[in-house]
Design a protein around this motif. Sequence first.
Motif, short mmCIF file in Angstrom:
data_model
loop_
_atom_site.label_atom_id
_atom_site.label_comp_id
_atom_site.label_asym_id
_atom_site.label_seq_id
_atom_site.Cartn_x
_atom_site.Cartn_y
_atom_site.Cartn_z
N ASN B 159 25.60 -40.45 20.55
CA ASN B 159 24.50 -41.12 19.85
C ASN B 159 24.71 -41.17 18.34
O ASN B 159 24.35 -42.16 17.70
N PHE B 160 25.28 -40.12 17.78
CA PHE B 160 25.33 -40.05 16.33
C PHE B 160 26.72 -40.31 15.74
O PHE B 160 26.89 -40.32 14.53
N GLN B 161 27.72 -40.50 16.58
CA GLN B 161 29.05 -40.83 16.06
C GLN B 161 29.59 -42.08 16.76
O GLN B 161 29.75 -43.13 16.17
N PHE B 162 29.82 -41.93 18.06
CA PHE B 162 30.54 -42.94 18.80
C PHE B 162 29.79 -44.28 18.84
O PHE B 162 30.34 -45.33 18.51
N SER B 163 28.50 -44.24 19.21
CA SER B 163 27.75 -45.50 19.34
C SER B 163 27.67 -46.24 18.02
O SER B 163 27.73 -47.47 17.97
N LEU B 164 27.56 -45.49 16.92
CA LEU B 164 27.44 -46.13 15.62
C LEU B 164 28.76 -46.81 15.24
O LEU B 164 28.79 -47.95 14.75
N SER B 165 29.87 -46.11 15.51
CA SER B 165 31.16 -46.67 15.13
C SER B 165 31.60 -47.81 16.05
O SER B 165 32.33 -48.71 15.63
N GLN B 166 31.14 -47.82 17.29
CA GLN B 166 31.55 -48.85 18.25
C GLN B 166 30.49 -49.94 18.44
O GLN B 166 30.61 -50.76 19.34
N ASN B 167 29.43 -49.86 17.67
CA ASN B 167 28.32 -50.80 17.79
C ASN B 167 27.74 -50.84 19.22
O ASN B 167 27.50 -51.89 19.78
N LEU B 168 27.54 -49.65 19.76
CA LEU B 168 26.96 -49.54 21.11
C LEU B 168 25.52 -49.02 20.97
O LEU B 168 25.19 -48.37 19.97
N PRO B 169 24.67 -49.28 21.99
CA PRO B 169 23.28 -48.81 21.87
C PRO B 169 23.20 -47.28 21.99
O PRO B 169 24.02 -46.67 22.68
N GLN B 170 22.25 -46.71 21.27
CA GLN B 170 22.02 -45.27 21.43
C GLN B 170 21.26 -45.03 22.74
O GLN B 170 20.56 -45.92 23.23
N LEU B 171 21.46 -43.86 23.31
CA LEU B 171 20.86 -43.58 24.63
C LEU B 171 20.01 -42.31 24.57
O LEU B 171 20.44 -41.29 24.01
N THR B 172 18.84 -42.42 25.15
CA THR B 172 18.01 -41.21 25.23
C THR B 172 18.43 -40.43 26.47
O THR B 172 19.03 -40.99 27.40
N PRO B 173 18.10 -39.13 26.51
CA PRO B 173 18.46 -38.35 27.71
C PRO B 173 17.92 -38.98 28.99
O PRO B 173 18.60 -38.99 30.02
N ASP B 174 16.69 -39.55 28.91
CA ASP B 174 16.10 -40.14 30.13
C ASP B 174 16.89 -41.35 30.61
O ASP B 174 17.06 -41.57 31.82
N VAL B 175 17.36 -42.15 29.65
CA VAL B 175 18.15 -43.33 30.02
C VAL B 175 19.47 -42.88 30.66
O VAL B 175 19.90 -43.40 31.70
#
Lengths: 214, 396
Positions: B159-175
């Motif tokens: 959520n705080f590294q990979f998604s930001l660098s790859q332009n992917l959506p952040q994910l909540t634990p429930d998702v």
Amino acid sequence: MLTLNNLMPEPLRERLSGKTSSIWKSTVQFEPGEWINVTAPSGTGKTTFIHILYGLRKDYSGTALLNQTDLRSLDPDALAVIRQQKISIIFQDLKLFPHLTVIENIELKRILHEPSCGAEQVTAMAEQLGIAGILNQPAAICSYGEQQRAAIIRALVQPFEWLIMDEPFSHLDNNNTMKAAALIAEECKRRRAGFIITDLDENNLFPYNRKLHL
Amino acid sequence: MTSLDNLLKKLIRNSAGHLRYTVAIMGLSIAVFLLLTAVQIQVNYNELLHGRNNRDSIANFLVINKQLTDASLGKTALEDSVIQNIRSQPFIESVGMLTPGRFRASIQSKSDRFPFYTDISFEAIPESFIDVNGINWTWNESASYVPVIIPNMFLDMYNFQFSLSQNLPQLTPDVVKMLLFTITVYGPKGTAAFNGKIVGFSDRISSMLVPTEFMDWGNRHFATEQIKNPSRLIIRTRDPGNPALTDYLRKHRLTTDTEKTRFSKYRQIVDTVVAISGISGALMLLFALLIFTLFIQLTIASCKEEINLLITLGASPDQLSRFLMNRFFPPNAWMITISFITLMILQFFLSRYLEHQQMVISGIISVYTLGVAVLLGILIWCVNRKTIRNYIYPGS
């Protein structure tokens, strides 16, 4: 049975030395149901004698035995049992609770242990002695004569084998003395109890079994 | 008809003052409440620390393994003798093996919207060491999916590294828990595919975890290596800051994650609260008992004449003691009961509150607290009785 062996109160030892007495420094036995009159002039230990029999004083030599039990050896709770069931008392100074009513003073003694008479008998006694009208008055505002009659009734509402009385009619006129004596005799007969009464002079209020001089 | 008690009440009045009496009772109430609170906090703390229900508790679990040095490269398996030795240490409560997968595996997303593929390896540990509550942590061949627990930090990293660098959506634990993926297991005899689902996130163990049943099945059918001893163990200890434990680990060239020491801060706080509550409760109890004792003495002293005359007339000291006990002790018993009930209510709400924080404590007050309440009752009864008897018996 009450047995007295060589009784001598310590505070009176000097005053009584050289004087003859049927009780002090003597061995005396009072049989159950005996009615005894003890007379003595003032200051010769009548109240002290009564207090020794009631277990209030321990400053004496010799022994006072009730049914072979030394009264001086009893612990406070055992002494209370004696005072509730075996020995009743009429004090010379009455010892009423001044702020309790007359009936409360009597009731207190009646219900301290299993009552030996009902509340209606108390009323009957009060009527007999002429104090039915003041039963709900605080003892403090009653006359000495009324207080003395209340103290007499109080002593008669408990079970006892011995009734000990220290000048019980000192504040009563002749008429009330006769009524009180009749009531005492009646209650002692009913219980087949003995009594010891101390007074200044001899009297014929009761058919005594024995008259002693202190 | 007047009862004896009523007459005695008239004679033995509360002449020592209602204010003094109220202060004494209030002081005793607060003291008892503080003492019971201290006991209950300690019990709750122990329950959080050692209770089996607290998967996400502040209990002290440490994962240990051999120090990796040039000399130990390739020899990190823990020998049976070492495991036995660890198990026998007094500061270690229980030991769980991290069973490593001896087969190759990969996971692949089933979703086009969130595609991923990676080779992976799993580990399994006994269920009692898992810090995720309320899941069905088991597997059999007819199960519709394999439950998987991943480390919390994996999600944080995404959520705080990979998604930001790859332009992917952040994910909540429930998702993440809703994502279904394929687990493929490779072995000499071929492959097998299963549905997989993340059922929880662990702060305790930095591995992908699967149920022991799945691990055993995989190792049985797809293992490429012989059975070997585990390289990592998880231990449960009362005190990770225990010098004996750190000495032992150092001496045997074992390491653990030092981050666990953060739990000792909770312990310090709880210890401090318990100590303050306990000590102030005990001191207050002492003073309150003293005030109450003085109150009894004053009451008896102010009615000394009446008491003496009652005894002269034939009331037994024992009878009067019982009357006075019946007068003085019931308020104390009520005070203890009310303190106890108050604590019961607080405990119930505390347990509800902590449940939301994934911490499980009993909603019912502990038997130890009940025991202490009873003991305090007995103590106060004894002090009352002794004071009364000291002053009521003739000659005292």
